[in-house]
Every structure is written in C-alpha cells, then in structure tokens.
Enzyme design. Structure first.
Site, short mmCIF file in Angstrom:
data_model
loop_
_atom_site.label_atom_id
_atom_site.label_comp_id
_atom_site.label_asym_id
_atom_site.label_seq_id
_atom_site.Cartn_x
_atom_site.Cartn_y
_atom_site.Cartn_z
N ASP A 300 0.86 -1.18 0.00
CA ASP A 300 0.00 0.00 0.00
C ASP A 300 0.90 1.22 0.00
O ASP A 300 2.09 1.14 0.30
CB ASP A 300 -0.92 0.00 1.23
CG ASP A 300 -1.95 1.13 1.20
OD1 ASP A 300 -2.39 1.49 0.09
OD2 ASP A 300 -2.32 1.65 2.26
N HIS A 301 0.34 2.37 -0.36
CA HIS A 301 1.05 3.64 -0.26
C HIS A 301 0.52 4.41 0.95
O HIS A 301 -0.70 4.60 1.08
CB HIS A 301 0.82 4.48 -1.52
CG HIS A 301 1.46 3.93 -2.75
ND1 HIS A 301 0.89 4.03 -4.00
CD2 HIS A 301 2.62 3.26 -2.92
CE1 HIS A 301 1.67 3.46 -4.89
NE2 HIS A 301 2.73 2.98 -4.26
N LEU A 474 -4.87 4.71 -0.22
CA LEU A 474 -5.92 3.82 -0.74
C LEU A 474 -5.48 3.09 -2.00
O LEU A 474 -6.21 3.02 -2.99
CB LEU A 474 -7.22 4.61 -0.99
CG LEU A 474 -7.79 5.32 0.25
CD1 LEU A 474 -8.93 6.24 -0.14
CD2 LEU A 474 -8.25 4.30 1.28
N HIS A 475 -4.26 2.52 -1.93
CA HIS A 475 -3.72 1.79 -3.08
C HIS A 475 -3.30 0.37 -2.68
O HIS A 475 -2.19 -0.06 -3.00
CB HIS A 475 -2.51 2.53 -3.65
CG HIS A 475 -2.79 3.93 -4.07
ND1 HIS A 475 -1.78 4.89 -4.17
CD2 HIS A 475 -3.94 4.56 -4.42
CE1 HIS A 475 -2.31 6.04 -4.56
NE2 HIS A 475 -3.62 5.87 -4.71
N PRO A 476 -4.16 -0.42 -2.03
CA PRO A 476 -3.76 -1.79 -1.65
C PRO A 476 -3.62 -2.67 -2.89
O PRO A 476 -4.42 -2.60 -3.82
CB PRO A 476 -4.91 -2.25 -0.75
CG PRO A 476 -6.10 -1.47 -1.22
CD PRO A 476 -5.55 -0.12 -1.61
#
Length: 569
Positions: A300-301, A474-476
């Site tokens: 994630d980021h 919100l980049h899983p």
C-alpha cells in the site's frame, strides 16, 4: 435457494474497476453468457456524492458508499489502526476515489517482467492496453504514448489556480524539471495531472465500461449480491452462491473470475481452501491448493499532508464554507461547471529522493486548499497542501481470514514503516517536499507551515509525526500476485490469469499485481483487466510497442537526485 439451473460462461465476482472492464469485454462475444456480481448497490446517475467530482470526501467513512475496512493495530505506527475506504457501489473504489489517473513509470513494468515467465508484462506489452482504454483529451492526436479512442475519458488538469503554477515553478527552482504529461514520455518532474472527469462528472469504471454494455442480452449485472461461497469439484470451480435481499441464490459457471479487489479476492481464496495449508487448517478449512502467497506480499502507499497557510486569497478554502456549498452544488447540478466539477488534484510531480533509485520514488499531489480527506479543514482563511509519501516502500503486509464466515472482515496489516529503507525514504520525502515549498516561487503565498509545523525537524520527529498522522493513499495491491509456478509465493499464472493449481478459477484485479506502481493504481488495474480480457477470450494480444521513454542521466544531464539532509539511522 433459487436460480439453481441458471448457468453462465463467465461469473465475475466484483463489479469494481477490473470487473467492469471484464463485464464489457467478455460480453463482446455474443455467444457467451456473462454475469457480474457486485456486493454493493448501483451507482445511480442521480447520486451527487459519487457523480460530483468535488464531493469525493463524502463517501469515505459513509456506510452507504464505503465498506469501511481498517487494519489491525499497526506495530510500527504506534499501534494505530489505519482506516481503508473501499467502494460499496457498482464501479467499486473507482466510484469513490480521487479520480487521479496515473499509469506509473514505464520502469515499474520492466520490474514486473524481470522474473522468468513474466516477460509479456513489460512496458512494451502493457502500453497498447493503456492506449486501448484511454481517450486523452489533453494529448496531441499524434502522441504515440497516449490513447485517443478508449472508453476512459481523461481530462488534463487545467491547473489555472496561481498556486499550481507557483508550485511547478518552485519545483524548477529546487532543481527539478517541468513535464507536460506525467503519463507520457517523461514522468519525472512537475506538471498537470490527468483526471477521470468528463463533462463535469466522475468517469468511473462502471460508467465507462459497464453501463454502455448493459443493453447486451448476454450480460447480466446483479447488485447487492454478496458471494458467500464458490463451489468446486476437485480443482475445478463449478459455480457460486450469493446472498441478495436475504435470499441465497446458486448459479453454475464454466469459469469463475475473482475481481473483488486486494481485500476480497485473497479472502475468498482462503475461504475456498486456497492458501497456506497450515493456516487454513487452523481456521477449520480443508486445504484445496497450498499457495502460501495468498494474502501475503501486501502493499500500500502511505501518505501525509504538508499544509501551509496562504497569504493571498486565492485558495479554494472558502468553498468549504457550509453556507457556500448549496450554491456550488446548484451550479454543478444545472451546468456541470464550477468548483464542484473538478477533483482539484490538477497537478503535482514525481521525483527521486536519493541516488539509489532508478526512477521516481516520491509522488506529490498538490491541492490549492488545506483539508484532510475526511473533510476536516485547516483553521485558516486560505491554505494549500502537498500530499507526499514513498511510492515503492519495501514494507510488506498480509491479509488473513479470521473465521469461515464470509461476512467477517479479515485481519489486515500492512506493516507501514517496518524497514530502515522505508523510514529513510519517509524522512527524505518530507525534506524534499519542504525544500520545494520553501522556494522563492512560493514566497507570494507562503504564510508558514501549518502541518507538521516548524517544530518537527529531526529524523525521529519527522517519523513520529508520520506515525501519528500518516493515512493510506488507498492503493492496496499485490495480495495474490502474478508469477511463475517456480515462485513459491506466486498465486496467479501470468500467461492465463488462472490460480496456480486450478483449472478455471482466475484472478483479475489489483491483488494480481506483482508489485505496486509508483503512483495511483487505478489506471494499472484497468490496463491489467484489458490485457486479461484478451487472455481469457483467447484473442491474439495487441502487438507490443517498443518506444523510448525518459530515463534520468540518459536523456539529460540530470545524473543525480537533489541533495537533502541525509537520514541517520
């Protein structure tokens, strides 16, 4: 039970970004019956909170739009639980995200292609699929990097607010470059961003792909349809059971495709007995295929907001005044214009924070307003902020089911800030951002730093602030990664998109990414789904396009990253 005798050629579990692409492309074959099952509700045309670009902060944390996930206590974030929004509507998270369109760097895909068996996922093979999905209004018609006829209509950020131009100029003063298109020849540098906004409305994956295809007789889309079980005969999936309106429905399928996203796909795999055998036994599940990579390699980021007070009355801060919101909303309803017609992430940049990385490891989103994603605004008349964080951290997390109950949310942990490299790049990220924001180009507007504040200076003070204030971007991704069978942690065959050891069960979504890209991941997921659709249909893949792209030290004299005070262990 009902619909017992109904059978489909393809059952797609998840009507989000990837599922929308697949629903459209697979139903192009008129002799194939396609069913898309989406657990959330429909993305109604009249729903302002998902159609109005500037309303993007409202769905997050709202149970009508968001599944409201959370990590477990993150051990390297002071035990904090980090909230994760996931779209609870058709279109999935593309219906509630920030609408920023970033392909990632071409070298991301060169990295994907490094393992043996992954060669067809290099940039040359992915580029034609990016171009296939795009209709880029900000690009010249002869631009060989960009697509011009795809379903995803992209608006180039006008970035006309004077704060944007000053930020771009500050990047140049700090020693970086401007770039006209971060999705084109040169990602590295500062310039306007593309957004998935068309004619003042959100351009979600469902709007672009599913809705135009719904008139086809061979495509069925069911919303509020929560899949509770995948049925198997040995290594073959035979159908699914889903719950809708309190009733269970079972349907047969020749192929089952998991497109539930980076949370739900590994969860369904584990519930199906596909994962680490010992772990599954501990949950009372009979192992079907031993694939220890299911739920692992989770990426994630993480990001923070560096906020400044603005000395001039040019920011969008007044638009947050509740008294003005009705007028802004009415303007959008009747004209699709005004402050509500933009996501306001109209520009930013990509840079390298040190000389150990080959391409940008930091991304900046600039916003001419000081506000948190949950809508909490800074207590100033005018402000602006930069979102920043490392883009390819080597911290890795995991997802594990808690029980056999498909309605129970899984245990999620990303292990943010768990490595020395991660901490090093976080310190560099804050110092690089501060260096840019302190340049002369920002002087007319710079009223001083609000957050984290000038008292935060040392490595440990910076890291302590990140632990307390960092939020997910919100980049899983990568929780059921593609890779050859020789890789013990690989879950998905990159040549077929089938789960290793299974005959007709495929994975097509962010979980299949082998590693994350250095930007927002919605565009890579759309590309992956477009490419996977050709694989599933048995079509000849688009011809690879071998074109040159920017590499630092090769195309200019910029041999090194800009120096900032080094991180000290």
């Amino acid at each position: 039970m009902s619909n017992k005798n109904k059978s489909y050629d393809y059952v797609i579990i998840g009507g989000g970004s990837a599922g929308s692409v697949l629903g459209n492309r697979l139903s192009e074959d008129k002799d194939k019956e396609v069913l898309v099952l989406e657990a959330g509700r429909s993305d109604y045309f009249w729903d302002l909170f998902i159609q109005m670009p500037a309303a993007l902060m409202f769905p997050s944390g709202n149970k009508f739009y968001d599944w409201i996930y959370s990590t477990d206590e993150e051990p390297h974030m002071g035990g904090r639980k980090v909230a994760h929004a996931r779209g609870k509507v058709l279109g999935g998270s593309s219906s509630i995200n920030g609408m920023i369109y970033q392909r990632g760097n071409p070298m991301d895909y060169e990295g994907w292609a490094e393992p043996e068996g992954m060669e067809t996922w290099d940039f040359a093979h992915c580029l034609p699929y990016f171009k296939k999905l795009e209709k880029t209004y900000g690009a010249a018609p002869y631009d060989k990097f960009r697509g011009h006829d795809g379903p995803i209509k992209l608006k180039r950020g006008p970035a006309t607010n004077p704060l944007f131009q000053s930020f771009f100029d500050a990047g140049v003063e700090a020693g970086y470059h401007k770039t006209p298109d971060v999705n084109g020849f040169r990602q590295e540098g500062f310039g306007p961003f593309d957004s998935q906004v068309h004619r003042g409305r959100r351009m979600s994956a469902s709007r672009a792909y599913l809705h135009p295809a719904m008139k086809r007789k061979n495509l069925t889309v069911e919303t509020r349809a929560f899949v509770t079980e995948i049925h198997y005969e040995g290594r073959r999936a035979t159908g699914v059971t889903y719950k809708k309106n309190g009733k269970l429905h079972t349907i047969d399928a020749k192929e089952v495709i998991l497109s539930g996203g980076a949370f739900n796909t590994p969860q369904l795999l584990q519930l199906s007995g596909i994962g680490d055998s010992e772990f599954l036994k501990s949950k009372g599940i009979e192992p079907r295929v031993h694939l220890p990579g299911v739920g692992e390699n989770f990426e994630d980021h993480l990001e923070v907001y560096i906020q400044h007070k603005c000395k001039e009355p040019v920011s969008l801060q007044p638009s947050l005044d509740i008294k003005r919101m009705p007028f802004i909303g009415l303007q959008w309803i009747f004209t699709r214009t005004g402050a509500a017609a933009s996501n306001h992430f109209e520009g930013g940049g990509f840079v390298r924070s040190n000389n150990e990385v080959d391409y940008p490891n930091l991304m900046f989103h600039f916003l001419p307003i000081a506000v948190r994603y949950d809508g909490q605004k800074a207590a100033v008349a005018h402000g602006y902020q930069v979102h920043v964080g490392p883009m390819y951290s080597n911290s890795r997390g995991s997802l594990k089911i808690k029980s056999k109950d498909p309605f129970e949310k899984p245990s999620i942990r990303f292990n943010y800030l768990s490595t020395e490299e991660d901490k090093k790049e976080w310190v560099e990220a804050i110092r690089v951002a501060r260096n840019i924001l302190s340049q002369k180009a920002m002087d007319p507007f710079n009223g001083g730093e609000i957050s984290p504040g000038p008292e935060v200076q040392t490595d440990e003070e910076i890291l302590d602030w990140v632990r307390r204030d960092g939020e997910t971007a919100l980049h899983p991704s990568c929780s059921a990664k593609m890779g050859p069978a020789s890789d013990p942690m690989a879950v998905v065959d990159p040549l077929t998109m089938k789960v290793h050891g299974m005959e007709n069960l495929r994975v097509v979504d962010a979980s299949a990414m082998p590693r994350t890209t250095n930007g927002n991941i919605h565009a890579p997921v759309l590309m992956l789904a477009e490419k996977a659709a050709d694989i599933i249909r048995g079509r000849k893949p688009l011809e690879p396009q071998y074109i040159d792209y920017y590499k630092h030290g090769v195309h200019d004299e910029n041999e090194g990253a800009i120096e900032v005070k080094p991180y000290a262990k």
